[in-house]
Design a protein around this motif. Sequence first.
Motif, PDB file in Angstrom:
ATOM      1  N   ALA A 287       0.807  -1.213   0.000  1.00  0.00           N
ATOM      2  CA  ALA A 287       0.000   0.000   0.000  1.00  0.00           C
ATOM      3  C   ALA A 287       0.846   1.271   0.000  1.00  0.00           C
ATOM      4  CB  ALA A 287      -0.927   0.015   1.227  1.00  0.00           C
ATOM      5  N   HIS A 288       2.126   1.146   0.328  1.00  0.00           N
ATOM      6  CA  HIS A 288       2.991   2.326   0.360  1.00  0.00           C
ATOM      7  C   HIS A 288       3.157   2.906  -1.050  1.00  0.00           C
ATOM      8  CE1 HIS A 288       4.251   0.878   4.367  1.00  0.00           C
ATOM      9  NE2 HIS A 288       4.709   2.109   4.570  1.00  0.00           N
ATOM     10  N   ARG A 289       3.167   4.222  -1.122  1.00  0.00           N
ATOM     11  CA  ARG A 289       3.361   4.864  -2.430  1.00  0.00           C
ATOM     12  C   ARG A 289       4.736   4.559  -3.006  1.00  0.00           C
ATOM     13  NH1 ARG A 289       1.724  11.094  -2.653  1.00  0.00           N
ATOM     14  NH2 ARG A 289       2.692  10.812  -4.712  1.00  0.00           N
ATOM     15  N   ILE A 290       5.745   4.415  -2.137  1.00  0.00           N
ATOM     16  CA  ILE A 290       7.090   4.115  -2.641  1.00  0.00           C
ATOM     17  C   ILE A 290       7.161   2.715  -3.251  1.00  0.00           C
ATOM     18  CG2 ILE A 290       8.387   5.712  -1.180  1.00  0.00           C
ATOM     19  CD1 ILE A 290       8.926   3.369   0.713  1.00  0.00           C
ATOM     20  N   ALA A 291       6.180   1.855  -2.952  1.00  0.00           N
ATOM     21  CA  ALA A 291       6.133   0.529  -3.557  1.00  0.00           C
ATOM     22  C   ALA A 291       5.274   0.517  -4.817  1.00  0.00           C
ATOM     23  CB  ALA A 291       5.582  -0.491  -2.559  1.00  0.00           C
ATOM     24  N   ARG A 292       4.520   1.576  -5.049  1.00  0.00           N
ATOM     25  CA  ARG A 292       3.602   1.613  -6.202  1.00  0.00           C
ATOM     26  C   ARG A 292       4.027   2.587  -7.284  1.00  0.00           C
ATOM     27  NH1 ARG A 292      -0.862   3.896  -4.938  1.00  0.00           N
ATOM     28  NH2 ARG A 292      -0.480   4.495  -2.771  1.00  0.00           N
ATOM     29  N   GLU A 293       4.628   3.716  -6.895  1.00  0.00           N
ATOM     30  CA  GLU A 293       4.950   4.757  -7.871  1.00  0.00           C
ATOM     31  C   GLU A 293       6.415   4.685  -8.284  1.00  0.00           C
ATOM     32  OE1 GLU A 293       3.608   8.686  -6.894  1.00  0.00           O
ATOM     33  OE2 GLU A 293       1.836   7.936  -5.817  1.00  0.00           O
ATOM     34  N   GLU A 294       6.655   5.025  -9.530  1.00  0.00           N
ATOM     35  CA  GLU A 294       8.014   5.034 -10.043  1.00  0.00           C
ATOM     36  C   GLU A 294       8.764   6.252  -9.497  1.00  0.00           C
ATOM     37  OE1 GLU A 294      10.220   4.224 -14.271  1.00  0.00           O
ATOM     38  OE2 GLU A 294       8.518   5.593 -14.280  1.00  0.00           O
ATOM     39  N   ILE A 295       9.825   6.006  -8.733  1.00  0.00           N
ATOM     40  CA  ILE A 295      10.604   7.086  -8.130  1.00  0.00           C
ATOM     41  C   ILE A 295      11.671   7.577  -9.100  1.00  0.00           C
ATOM     42  CG2 ILE A 295      12.119   7.707  -6.199  1.00  0.00           C
ATOM     43  CD1 ILE A 295      10.625   5.618  -4.510  1.00  0.00           C
ATOM     44  N   PHE A 296      12.208   6.684  -9.890  1.00  0.00           N
ATOM     45  CA  PHE A 296      13.229   7.003 -10.894  1.00  0.00           C
ATOM     46  C   PHE A 296      14.455   7.640 -10.243  1.00  0.00           C
ATOM     47  CE2 PHE A 296      14.307   8.150 -15.400  1.00  0.00           C
ATOM     48  CZ  PHE A 296      14.007   6.907 -15.929  1.00  0.00           C
ATOM     49  N   GLY A 297      14.896   6.985  -9.187  1.00  0.00           N
ATOM     50  CA  GLY A 297      16.073   7.435  -8.464  1.00  0.00           C
ATOM     51  C   GLY A 297      16.664   6.275  -7.687  1.00  0.00           C
ATOM     52  N   PRO A 298      17.754   6.499  -6.935  1.00  0.00           N
ATOM     53  CA  PRO A 298      18.460   5.416  -6.237  1.00  0.00           C
ATOM     54  C   PRO A 298      17.778   5.025  -4.925  1.00  0.00           C
ATOM     55  CG  PRO A 298      19.586   7.495  -5.858  1.00  0.00           C
ATOM     56  CD  PRO A 298      18.449   7.799  -6.788  1.00  0.00           C
ATOM     57  N   VAL A 299      16.514   4.625  -5.025  1.00  0.00           N
ATOM     58  CA  VAL A 299      15.704   4.311  -3.840  1.00  0.00           C
ATOM     59  C   VAL A 299      15.087   2.927  -4.019  1.00  0.00           C
ATOM     60  CG1 VAL A 299      13.750   5.000  -2.403  1.00  0.00           C
ATOM     61  CG2 VAL A 299      15.189   6.753  -3.490  1.00  0.00           C
ATOM     62  N   LEU A 300      15.360   2.033  -3.077  1.00  0.00           N
ATOM     63  CA  LEU A 300      14.898   0.645  -3.130  1.00  0.00           C
ATOM     64  C   LEU A 300      13.861   0.394  -2.048  1.00  0.00           C
ATOM     65  CD1 LEU A 300      15.304  -2.274  -4.284  1.00  0.00           C
ATOM     66  CD2 LEU A 300      17.035  -2.581  -2.506  1.00  0.00           C
ATOM     67  N   SER A 301      12.744  -0.221  -2.409  1.00  0.00           N
ATOM     68  CA  SER A 301      11.713  -0.623  -1.440  1.00  0.00           C
ATOM     69  C   SER A 301      11.788  -2.132  -1.250  1.00  0.00           C
ATOM     70  CB  SER A 301      10.319  -0.241  -1.946  1.00  0.00           C
ATOM     71  OG  SER A 301      10.205   1.161  -2.062  1.00  0.00           O
ATOM     72  N   VAL A 302      11.819  -2.581  -0.002  1.00  0.00           N
ATOM     73  CA  VAL A 302      11.988  -4.005   0.300  1.00  0.00           C
ATOM     74  C   VAL A 302      10.704  -4.577   0.883  1.00  0.00           C
ATOM     75  CG1 VAL A 302      13.338  -5.718   1.556  1.00  0.00           C
ATOM     76  CG2 VAL A 302      14.434  -3.610   0.771  1.00  0.00           C
ATOM     77  N   LEU A 303      10.209  -5.647   0.265  1.00  0.00           N
ATOM     78  CA  LEU A 303       9.061  -6.385   0.756  1.00  0.00           C
ATOM     79  C   LEU A 303       9.483  -7.844   0.916  1.00  0.00           C
ATOM     80  CD1 LEU A 303       7.997  -4.314  -1.775  1.00  0.00           C
ATOM     81  CD2 LEU A 303       5.807  -4.963  -0.759  1.00  0.00           C
ATOM     82  N   THR A 304       8.758  -8.598   1.720  1.00  0.00           N
ATOM     83  CA  THR A 304       9.091 -10.007   1.913  1.00  0.00           C
ATOM     84  C   THR A 304       7.931 -10.885   1.451  1.00  0.00           C
ATOM     85  OG1 THR A 304       8.266  -9.999   4.199  1.00  0.00           O
ATOM     86  CG2 THR A 304      10.601  -9.504   3.871  1.00  0.00           C
ATOM     87  N   PHE A 305       8.252 -12.172   1.239  1.00  0.00           N
ATOM     88  CA  PHE A 305       7.224 -13.150   0.867  1.00  0.00           C
ATOM     89  C   PHE A 305       7.611 -14.485   1.477  1.00  0.00           C
ATOM     90  CE2 PHE A 305      10.475 -13.492  -2.403  1.00  0.00           C
ATOM     91  CZ  PHE A 305      10.594 -14.865  -2.595  1.00  0.00           C
ATOM     92  N   ARG A 306       6.628 -15.394   1.540  1.00  0.00           N
ATOM     93  CA  ARG A 306       6.893 -16.725   2.097  1.00  0.00           C
ATOM     94  C   ARG A 306       6.883 -17.815   1.034  1.00  0.00           C
ATOM     95  NH1 ARG A 306       3.570 -16.783   7.916  1.00  0.00           N
ATOM     96  NH2 ARG A 306       4.780 -15.080   8.869  1.00  0.00           N
ATOM     97  N   THR A 307       5.984 -17.720   0.044  1.00  0.00           N
ATOM     98  CA  THR A 307       5.855 -18.775  -0.965  1.00  0.00           C
ATOM     99  C   THR A 307       6.060 -18.194  -2.362  1.00  0.00           C
ATOM    100  OG1 THR A 307       3.482 -18.461  -1.323  1.00  0.00           O
ATOM    101  CG2 THR A 307       4.149 -19.914   0.506  1.00  0.00           C
ATOM    102  N   PRO A 308       6.423 -19.032  -3.328  1.00  0.00           N
ATOM    103  CA  PRO A 308       6.559 -18.541  -4.707  1.00  0.00           C
ATOM    104  C   PRO A 308       5.280 -17.895  -5.235  1.00  0.00           C
ATOM    105  CG  PRO A 308       7.606 -20.689  -4.493  1.00  0.00           C
ATOM    106  CD  PRO A 308       6.888 -20.431  -3.201  1.00  0.00           C
ATOM    107  N   HIS A 309       4.133 -18.437  -4.902  1.00  0.00           N
ATOM    108  CA  HIS A 309       2.871 -17.851  -5.371  1.00  0.00           C
ATOM    109  C   HIS A 309       2.674 -16.445  -4.798  1.00  0.00           C
ATOM    110  CE1 HIS A 309       1.933 -22.074  -6.428  1.00  0.00           C
ATOM    111  NE2 HIS A 309       1.167 -21.519  -7.351  1.00  0.00           N
TER     112      HIS A 309
END
Length: 480
Positions: free
Chosen positions: A380-402
């Motif tokens: 839901a974070h905007r930094i995870a949805r919008e293109e920043i076009f700069g040296p900024v990385l957003s980190v999310l985690t997951f548990r399964t391949p799906h």
Amino acid sequence: MTFEYAPAPESRGIVDLKSSYGLFVNGEFVDGSGTSFKTISPATEEVLAEVAEASDADVDAAVKAARRAYTRVWSRMPGKERAKYLYRIARIIQERGRELAVLESLDNGKPIKESRDVDIPIVAAHFFYYAGWADKLEYAGFGNDPKPLGVAGQIIPWNFPLLMLAWKIAPALAAGNTVVLKPAETTPLTALLFAEICQQADLPPGVVNIVTGAGATGQALVEHPDVDKVAFTGSTAVGRMIAKTVAGTDKKVTLELGGKAANIVFDDAAVDQAVEGIVTGIFFNQGHVCCAGSRLLVQESIADELLERLKRRMATLRVGDPLDKNTDVGAINSREQLERIRELAGIGDQEGAERWSAPCELPDKGFWFPPTVFTGVSQAHRIAREEIFGPVLSVLTFRTPHEAVEKANNTPYGLSAGVWTEKGSRILWTANQLRAGVVWANTFNKFDPTSPFGGYKESGYGREGGRHGLEAYLKEGGLK
């Protein structure tokens, strides 16, 4: 032990910077009838040159020159003869590679080792590659007697000025079209040097025309009634405007737009190799890459270890003078883009994500932003949805391949993605599920002129590169 790097500056002396530049129309540099603008160095804010801003009348003159060259010379020329000009251009690019690389880093802000070792070699490779296609178009899969479209209006962005020029011009010329190209207003200088290369290669007048300016110049080119084909690389917002403008006309269009690529790291990945790929994916060219891996999806069981190693690697990145051969991260291209990056990073703070920036001393002058990673990010974070076009990385985690695939595809974009795992079957399964035009496996940001590039959804339509890149500039014989 900490190693101190002594500066290793590349000399600016190889570049003959003029105080002012005109337009390139019908094989000659001409004064524009409009106003002019300044192009500056993002690293120092010094004015590099005054550049003409093409008016509607200037664009019209360029299109007319392209039409004359198309009708009288270029479309009538055998493919093997067109190929000779493309080969000649490619060789001159190689010969003047150092000059082009220095000018690109001056005008754009990217590190010299990127422009020298990545951009310029791939630029030459595109012209070599499409020179090989010029006399083989009937074997490209577009009918027995494919024909060029006519005059192509091409608009390129500021992040890879010369590379995007090559992506556009090389296939257009190989297919028998002529070109009017508008470079980005913040990075016009290598396009104008390319115009000199066209003269040096004795390219027939009017085959390539270059008009400099901002949005109004681009709009005049898109709207011109005698342009048969529009090719655009840039933001999704401008791409939508172009699509609306050409709707209802006979113009063919290709759009290569924004992205919000997912870089997926599974628990069996080689972690150090993945870290290098993550760094390349988001910090190459200061993150000014449409296909940048700006969303890191890491399997929960290895997230802590990977983040620790990633931060350790980020702390070694050298930020500073783009002409220093030691520099890893250069300057942000413009003040406007820097403000955009700062705004979205600030929103990431407000929404509760945790920011970490690599420790580095930023220069006093110029436009700079440190390599930055945000953790605790949700979809839901905007930094995870919008293109920043700069040296900024957003980190999310997951548990399964799906879950990884669902999160990766949960975006309006679909330009690229990366997959990191030791299992070939998992690579193939994941790549097949991802809605992205390009999927890299255990690498990132690898480009080759023989391979098509393009996206889905709001990342645009059409392909550039490879045999597919010719399709946008050809029609089947017998069709109008």
